[in-house]
Scaffold this motif. Structure first.
Motif, PDB file in Angstrom:
ATOM      1  N   LYS A 169       0.598  -5.381   3.889  1.00  0.00           N
ATOM      2  CA  LYS A 169       1.609  -6.217   4.550  1.00  0.00           C
ATOM      3  C   LYS A 169       2.772  -5.370   5.060  1.00  0.00           C
ATOM      4  CE  LYS A 169       0.540 -10.464   2.019  1.00  0.00           C
ATOM      5  NZ  LYS A 169       0.968 -11.442   0.981  1.00  0.00           N
ATOM      6  N   THR A 170       3.099  -4.313   4.336  1.00  0.00           N
ATOM      7  CA  THR A 170       4.177  -3.434   4.786  1.00  0.00           C
ATOM      8  C   THR A 170       3.760  -2.662   6.032  1.00  0.00           C
ATOM      9  OG1 THR A 170       4.915  -3.202   2.494  1.00  0.00           O
ATOM     10  CG2 THR A 170       5.772  -1.617   4.085  1.00  0.00           C
ATOM     11  N   VAL A 171       2.513  -2.224   6.071  1.00  0.00           N
ATOM     12  CA  VAL A 171       2.006  -1.562   7.278  1.00  0.00           C
ATOM     13  C   VAL A 171       2.135  -2.497   8.472  1.00  0.00           C
ATOM     14  CG1 VAL A 171      -0.051  -0.627   8.407  1.00  0.00           C
ATOM     15  CG2 VAL A 171       0.429  -0.051   6.017  1.00  0.00           C
ATOM     16  N   PHE A 172       1.731  -3.744   8.296  1.00  0.00           N
ATOM     17  CA  PHE A 172       1.843  -4.722   9.382  1.00  0.00           C
ATOM     18  C   PHE A 172       3.305  -4.943   9.775  1.00  0.00           C
ATOM     19  CE2 PHE A 172       2.305  -9.170  10.829  1.00  0.00           C
ATOM     20  CZ  PHE A 172       1.521  -9.111  11.970  1.00  0.00           C
ATOM     21  N   ALA A 173       4.190  -5.041   8.779  1.00  0.00           N
ATOM     22  CA  ALA A 173       5.615  -5.249   9.068  1.00  0.00           C
ATOM     23  C   ALA A 173       6.181  -4.095   9.875  1.00  0.00           C
ATOM     24  CB  ALA A 173       6.385  -5.420   7.757  1.00  0.00           C
ATOM     25  N   MET A 174       5.746  -2.883   9.570  1.00  0.00           N
ATOM     26  CA  MET A 174       6.238  -1.724  10.331  1.00  0.00           C
ATOM     27  C   MET A 174       5.716  -1.728  11.762  1.00  0.00           C
ATOM     28  SD  MET A 174       6.140   1.327   7.453  1.00  0.00           S
ATOM     29  CE  MET A 174       6.860   2.562   8.548  1.00  0.00           C
ATOM     30  N   THR A 175       4.503  -2.239  11.970  1.00  0.00           N
ATOM     31  CA  THR A 175       3.985  -2.322  13.333  1.00  0.00           C
ATOM     32  C   THR A 175       4.777  -3.342  14.146  1.00  0.00           C
ATOM     33  OG1 THR A 175       2.333  -4.038  12.844  1.00  0.00           O
ATOM     34  CG2 THR A 175       1.680  -1.743  12.523  1.00  0.00           C
ATOM     35  N   VAL A 176       5.166  -4.435  13.509  1.00  0.00           N
ATOM     36  CA  VAL A 176       5.924  -5.483  14.198  1.00  0.00           C
ATOM     37  C   VAL A 176       7.364  -5.057  14.448  1.00  0.00           C
ATOM     38  CG1 VAL A 176       6.827  -7.835  13.998  1.00  0.00           C
ATOM     39  CG2 VAL A 176       4.476  -7.341  13.289  1.00  0.00           C
ATOM     40  N   ALA A 177       8.019  -4.530  13.417  1.00  0.00           N
ATOM     41  CA  ALA A 177       9.444  -4.218  13.516  1.00  0.00           C
ATOM     42  C   ALA A 177       9.725  -2.935  14.279  1.00  0.00           C
ATOM     43  CB  ALA A 177      10.044  -4.128  12.106  1.00  0.00           C
ATOM     44  N   TYR A 178       8.857  -1.932  14.111  1.00  0.00           N
ATOM     45  CA  TYR A 178       9.172  -0.610  14.660  1.00  0.00           C
ATOM     46  C   TYR A 178       8.152  -0.088  15.667  1.00  0.00           C
ATOM     47  CZ  TYR A 178      11.949  -0.880  10.384  1.00  0.00           C
ATOM     48  OH  TYR A 178      12.797  -1.299   9.383  1.00  0.00           O
ATOM     49  N   GLY A 179       7.098  -0.840  15.884  1.00  0.00           N
ATOM     50  CA  GLY A 179       6.068  -0.378  16.796  1.00  0.00           C
ATOM     51  C   GLY A 179       5.202   0.719  16.218  1.00  0.00           C
ATOM     52  N   SER A 180       5.159   0.823  14.903  1.00  0.00           N
ATOM     53  CA  SER A 180       4.336   1.843  14.257  1.00  0.00           C
ATOM     54  C   SER A 180       2.856   1.593  14.525  1.00  0.00           C
ATOM     55  CB  SER A 180       4.581   1.849  12.743  1.00  0.00           C
ATOM     56  OG  SER A 180       5.916   2.205  12.438  1.00  0.00           O
ATOM     57  N   ARG A 181       2.106   2.672  14.587  1.00  0.00           N
ATOM     58  CA  ARG A 181       0.654   2.584  14.715  1.00  0.00           C
ATOM     59  C   ARG A 181       0.047   3.009  13.382  1.00  0.00           C
ATOM     60  NH1 ARG A 181      -1.029   5.618  20.170  1.00  0.00           N
ATOM     61  NH2 ARG A 181      -3.053   4.736  19.520  1.00  0.00           N
ATOM     62  N   PRO A 182      -0.731   2.137  12.749  1.00  0.00           N
ATOM     63  CA  PRO A 182      -1.254   2.435  11.410  1.00  0.00           C
ATOM     64  C   PRO A 182      -1.943   3.783  11.302  1.00  0.00           C
ATOM     65  CG  PRO A 182      -1.651   0.152  11.942  1.00  0.00           C
ATOM     66  CD  PRO A 182      -1.121   0.788  13.194  1.00  0.00           C
ATOM     67  N   GLU A 183      -2.696   4.169  12.328  1.00  0.00           N
ATOM     68  CA  GLU A 183      -3.442   5.429  12.254  1.00  0.00           C
ATOM     69  C   GLU A 183      -2.522   6.653  12.277  1.00  0.00           C
ATOM     70  OE1 GLU A 183      -3.455   4.245  16.674  1.00  0.00           O
ATOM     71  OE2 GLU A 183      -3.542   3.259  14.703  1.00  0.00           O
ATOM     72  N   GLU A 184      -1.255   6.434  12.633  1.00  0.00           N
ATOM     73  CA  GLU A 184      -0.295   7.536  12.653  1.00  0.00           C
ATOM     74  C   GLU A 184       0.572   7.584  11.393  1.00  0.00           C
ATOM     75  OE1 GLU A 184       0.299   7.813  17.514  1.00  0.00           O
ATOM     76  OE2 GLU A 184       1.861   6.895  16.281  1.00  0.00           O
ATOM     77  N   LEU A 185       0.482   6.577  10.545  1.00  0.00           N
ATOM     78  CA  LEU A 185       1.287   6.535   9.334  1.00  0.00           C
ATOM     79  C   LEU A 185       0.738   7.487   8.273  1.00  0.00           C
ATOM     80  CD1 LEU A 185       1.892   2.691   8.871  1.00  0.00           C
ATOM     81  CD2 LEU A 185       3.540   4.390   9.671  1.00  0.00           C
ATOM     82  N   PHE A 186       1.670   8.014   7.474  1.00  0.00           N
ATOM     83  CA  PHE A 186       1.328   8.801   6.296  1.00  0.00           C
ATOM     84  C   PHE A 186       1.788   8.026   5.070  1.00  0.00           C
ATOM     85  CE2 PHE A 186       1.124  11.914   9.576  1.00  0.00           C
ATOM     86  CZ  PHE A 186       0.240  12.895   9.137  1.00  0.00           C
ATOM     87  N   ALA A 187       1.056   8.202   3.953  1.00  0.00           N
ATOM     88  CA  ALA A 187       1.385   7.476   2.727  1.00  0.00           C
ATOM     89  C   ALA A 187       1.327   8.402   1.521  1.00  0.00           C
ATOM     90  CB  ALA A 187       0.424   6.311   2.525  1.00  0.00           C
ATOM     91  N   PHE A 188       2.208   8.129   0.564  1.00  0.00           N
ATOM     92  CA  PHE A 188       2.174   8.801  -0.732  1.00  0.00           C
ATOM     93  C   PHE A 188       2.142   7.746  -1.815  1.00  0.00           C
ATOM     94  CE2 PHE A 188       4.940  10.611  -4.249  1.00  0.00           C
ATOM     95  CZ  PHE A 188       3.889  11.258  -4.886  1.00  0.00           C
ATOM     96  N   ILE A 189       1.073   7.756  -2.610  1.00  0.00           N
ATOM     97  CA  ILE A 189       0.934   6.866  -3.765  1.00  0.00           C
ATOM     98  C   ILE A 189       1.397   7.654  -4.983  1.00  0.00           C
ATOM     99  CG2 ILE A 189      -0.676   5.535  -5.174  1.00  0.00           C
ATOM    100  CD1 ILE A 189      -2.457   5.272  -2.673  1.00  0.00           C
ATOM    101  N   GLY A 190       2.529   7.254  -5.574  1.00  0.00           N
ATOM    102  CA  GLY A 190       3.211   8.096  -6.541  1.00  0.00           C
ATOM    103  C   GLY A 190       2.871   7.847  -7.997  1.00  0.00           C
ATOM    104  N   PRO A 191       3.486   8.632  -8.904  1.00  0.00           N
ATOM    105  CA  PRO A 191       3.232   8.549 -10.341  1.00  0.00           C
ATOM    106  C   PRO A 191       3.365   7.127 -10.877  1.00  0.00           C
ATOM    107  CG  PRO A 191       4.589  10.451  -9.861  1.00  0.00           C
ATOM    108  CD  PRO A 191       4.486   9.664  -8.577  1.00  0.00           C
ATOM    109  N   SER A 192       2.373   6.709 -11.633  1.00  0.00           N
ATOM    110  CA  SER A 192       2.313   5.343 -12.162  1.00  0.00           C
ATOM    111  C   SER A 192       1.219   5.309 -13.221  1.00  0.00           C
ATOM    112  CB  SER A 192       2.030   4.346 -11.025  1.00  0.00           C
ATOM    113  OG  SER A 192       1.094   4.869 -10.099  1.00  0.00           O
ATOM    114  N   ILE A 193       0.935   4.138 -13.742  1.00  0.00           N
ATOM    115  CA  ILE A 193      -0.040   4.057 -14.818  1.00  0.00           C
ATOM    116  C   ILE A 193      -1.458   4.167 -14.246  1.00  0.00           C
ATOM    117  CG2 ILE A 193      -0.275   1.535 -14.814  1.00  0.00           C
ATOM    118  CD1 ILE A 193      -0.180   1.744 -17.946  1.00  0.00           C
ATOM    119  N   SER A 194      -2.299   4.925 -14.912  1.00  0.00           N
ATOM    120  CA  SER A 194      -3.675   5.123 -14.448  1.00  0.00           C
ATOM    121  C   SER A 194      -4.586   4.053 -15.038  1.00  0.00           C
ATOM    122  CB  SER A 194      -4.170   6.512 -14.859  1.00  0.00           C
ATOM    123  OG  SER A 194      -4.320   6.589 -16.269  1.00  0.00           O
TER     124      SER A 194
END
Length: 282
Positions: A169-194
């Motif tokens: 949903k955040t990816v979609f929100a960024m495409t709507v609000a900022y014109g982001s293209r999902p294939e150009e986004l980078f992501a970091f999934i950070g430290p959390s419970i495994s």
């Protein structure tokens, strides 16, 4: 080395662990860091809070001395390169409400929990020098970066948020609000419970099992226990939302397993501090 081990090794190579002069350590996405994007998820060291919040607790709502928390935030600001009054924070409620942060929202929650943005688990912005910060102890922090616009987001994804597809949903929100293209986004999934330590009820496990075969594969039925791999679930959701697999960096750290490095709500019986997941465009 089996397929699962090779996949983990590949993702580990996409992250870096950095220790700053003031004692604060953090994990970040390697490529995002090389691109000059200020982001990361902190460890627990480098602050002034006393046990059980020792030492870099950034949360004002967990019972720690407020003066210590504000000093911890000030020290983190030295790392980020910003002023404390500019940090924007949220009252996280394990929902899927997303707030676009602009001039009016900048600084909400910086000095008090009462002024943090209500019922919010995602902060995003395209404003420069507008530091976004969420608090985590077991839940999955996800940071998104659009180099081209530029824009960024910080996401608090517990199991409820993950089940609600908060990252997608955040990816979609960024495409709507900022014109982001999902294939150009980078992501970091950070430290959390495994998955090894994230035991869930049958009803919670069923939510993911019913989401499709790919997500069902993230649920493990052991002898007397069921666990869910929230890292993998969020990675799959980001890929379904259009991100390239090679643009997703995933943590090397389970917070439950590394008491010396991280806070964990489950491990510490609910009385503990919070790490910071932060991002700032410059």
């Amino acid at each position: 080395m089996d397929e699962k081990e090779r996949d983990m090794e590949k993702h580990v190579s996409r992250t870096i662990w950095v220790t700053h002069k003031n004692g604060i350590s953090l994990e970040a996405g390697r490529k995002m860091n090389e691109m000059g994007f200020c982001h990361g998820v902190t460890g627990r060291g480098g602050g002034v809070s006393k046990a059980p919040y020792d030492s870099l607790n950034v949360a004002l709502h967990v019972g720690d001395d407020p003066k210590a928390v504000l000093e911890n935030r000030r020290r983190l600001c030295q790392v980020i390169g910003c002023s404390l009054p500019d940090i924007t924070m949220a009252k996280q409620t394990h929902e899927d409400h997303i707030v676009a942060v602009g001039a009016a929202e900048r600084g909400c929650g910086a000095g008090s929990y009462a002024t943090a943005l209500d019922h919010t688990d995602v902060l995003m912005t395209d404003e420069k020098y507008t530091p976004l910060l969420i608090c985590v102890a077991d839940c999955v922090p996800i940071i998104l970066y659009d180099f081209h616009r530029p824009a960024c987001a910080v996401i608090h994804a517990g199991w409820r948020g993950t089940a609600a597809r908060i990252a997608a949903k955040t990816v979609f929100a960024m495409t709507v609000a900022y014109g982001s293209r999902p294939e150009e986004l980078f992501a970091f999934i950070g430290p959390s419970i495994s998955a090894a330590h994230f035991e869930v009820s049958r009803s919670t496990a069923d939510i993911f099992k019913k989401s499709g075969a790919m997500y069902a594969s993230c649920v493990y039925d052991g002898e007397g226990a069921r666990t869910v791999d929230l890292w993998k679930v969020n990675q799959l959701q980001l890929k379904e939302a259009g991100l390239r697999e090679e643009h997703i960096a995933m943590t090397r750290f389970c917070v439950f397993s590394h008491a010396d490095k991280f806070f964990s709500y489950r491990r510490d019986g609910g009385i503990t501090g919070r790490m910071a997941a932060f991002a700032m465009l410059s």
